[in-house]
Write an enzyme that holds these catalytic residues in place. Sequence first.
Site, mmCIF file in Angstrom:
data_model
loop_
_atom_site.group_PDB
_atom_site.id
_atom_site.type_symbol
_atom_site.label_atom_id
_atom_site.label_comp_id
_atom_site.label_asym_id
_atom_site.label_seq_id
_atom_site.Cartn_x
_atom_site.Cartn_y
_atom_site.Cartn_z
ATOM 1 C CG ASP A 166 -7.144 10.845 -24.535
ATOM 2 O OD1 ASP A 166 -6.143 10.099 -24.458
ATOM 3 O OD2 ASP A 166 -8.309 10.452 -24.322
ATOM 4 C CE LYS B 262 -5.992 2.426 -25.574
ATOM 5 N NZ LYS B 262 -6.997 3.499 -25.654
ATOM 6 C CE1 TYR C 29 -4.236 0.931 -0.356
ATOM 7 C CE2 TYR C 29 -4.441 -1.240 0.633
ATOM 8 C CZ TYR C 29 -4.983 -0.189 -0.078
ATOM 9 O OH TYR C 29 -6.274 -0.256 -0.522
ATOM 10 C CB THR D 200 -3.465 4.018 -22.425
ATOM 11 O OG1 THR D 200 -3.180 3.927 -23.826
ATOM 12 C CG2 THR D 200 -4.893 4.501 -22.241
ATOM 13 N NE ARG E 81 -5.296 -4.146 -20.252
ATOM 14 C CZ ARG E 81 -5.654 -3.720 -21.464
ATOM 15 N NH1 ARG E 81 -6.444 -2.675 -21.596
ATOM 16 N NH2 ARG E 81 -5.251 -4.345 -22.535
ATOM 17 C CD GLU F 63 -4.620 4.961 0.760
ATOM 18 O OE1 GLU F 63 -4.310 5.176 1.950
ATOM 19 O OE2 GLU F 63 -5.760 4.638 0.404
HETATM 20 C C1 PLP Z 1 -8.123 3.823 -24.971
HETATM 21 C C2 PLP Z 1 -8.467 5.257 -24.776
HETATM 22 C C3 PLP Z 1 -8.797 5.775 -23.519
HETATM 23 C C4 PLP Z 1 -9.090 4.910 -22.317
HETATM 24 O O1 PLP Z 1 -8.142 4.050 -21.886
HETATM 25 P P1 PLP Z 1 -8.548 2.864 -20.868
HETATM 26 O O2 PLP Z 1 -7.230 2.449 -20.322
HETATM 27 O O3 PLP Z 1 -9.257 1.845 -21.664
HETATM 28 O O4 PLP Z 1 -9.420 3.448 -19.815
HETATM 29 C C5 PLP Z 1 -8.986 7.137 -23.397
HETATM 30 N N1 PLP Z 1 -8.874 7.950 -24.454
HETATM 31 C C6 PLP Z 1 -8.590 7.488 -25.688
HETATM 32 C C7 PLP Z 1 -8.489 8.442 -26.821
HETATM 33 C C8 PLP Z 1 -8.389 6.120 -25.894
HETATM 34 O O5 PLP Z 1 -8.146 5.662 -27.118
#
Ligand code: PLP
Length: 417
Positions: free
Chosen positions: A199, A228, A53, A225, A234, A55
């Site tokens: 994003d 990807k 933990y 993220t 993840r 936090e």
């Molecule tokens: C995949 C994605 C997310 C979310 O990611 P998660 O890990 O699945 O919550 C947010 N914004 C965009 C543009 C994405 O492609």
Amino acid sequence: MPFPSDNDPDLEVERLIADEFKRQITGLQLIASENFTSPAVMRAVGSVLTNKYSEGYPGKRYYGGNQVVDSIEAIAIERVKTLFGAEHANVQPHSGANANMCAYQALMKQGDTVLGLSLDHGGHLTHGSPVNASGMLYNFIPYKVKPGDERIDMEQVRDLAHEHRPRLIVTGTTSYPRRIDPEPFKIIADEVGAYFLYDAAHLAGLIAGGVYPNPVPYADVVTFTTHKTLRGPRGGCILSKAVHQAAIDKSVFPGWQGGPLEHVIAGKAIAFREAMAQSFKDYAKQIVVNASALASALANEGFRLVSGGTDCHLMVVDLRPFDAELTGKEAQAVLDLAGITLNKNTVPDDPRSPFVTSGVRVGTASVTTQGMKEAEMTQIASLIARALRGRADEGTLAQVKADVASLCAAFPAYPNL
Ligand SMILES: *Cc1c(COP(=O)(O)O)cnc(C)c1O
């Protein structure tokens, strides 16, 4: 006390994990948001760090015993700041969706107005979908791609910004195949006194590899993220200007999350180091080369590429010119039977519903990790076309599945596992 599983291994779940391993390595993984992470990352994610933990933040934890974890999280933060040239980084978000909600809360109050790319034109659920908390907590105004060239309509972004005076402008996408130039968004945000959030969920690996424009110098906040194109575990991450540091950190913890996943943060640290290597730059470049090759090969098979092609790792394929009767839903199901995994996707102004769709989305990050190049992309396009043309015939699908398996066997994702 011994663990029960020492004497009684959970074969039910272990067998399913083995089945999933087999599925991943014997089929073509073309889902644009997926990748194969490294064995080093998987070791970190499966480590004893899951027991701790922590936090709070390095040097400011609520519980004791965080000396080692502090070092791990500090390394992850330093590496990701170096990788993207960021002033501040928070590596704790459990996912991309969380990262976005944390960033929104740091920059806005409930009910504030935001511009975001329309979901059916490539935006993400967390960019204001009415069934997502983002759409419930904030007043999202969608902008779109232009009908002709299917590129983001920057004039519309400017007009909407001046009309609605948003607190925040969001860009970044989940199924937009073209380059997004961050500078014009920054200029428009400045004109109306809005913050700018980029994003980069899908694009982080391409940005780190230097083959896609880096939004970090322009945006107040960049979320992404790590699983990807970046090819890590993840999870999510937030980069920001130094002025937003306190608000971002407070918004992640205690705003949205409790204890951070330090085993995943260790995996992120490893992935960030991997992404600094020259070999990762070569990888990112090949992803884009492969996507272009696959897009042209699919066009030669009679499909239409939304916007005419791709500048990144993904493409959206309009199935209608290939076969007017074929829906994205059916294509996804048929290709699954042939060992080809991808997802249905709306095309701009799709007459079919998001559950049916007229298109599929295809990405090259995973097959590029396997070492495939342009020649294999032509093969993949032909396998897709054969399966879809012969979709009524079980024998054709079985033959394609066997050909897919032999292609994948020649390019093992995990030769040592
Ligand atoms: C995949 C994605 C997310 C979310 O990611 P998660 O890990 O699945 O919550 C947010 N914004 C965009 C543009 C994405 O492609």
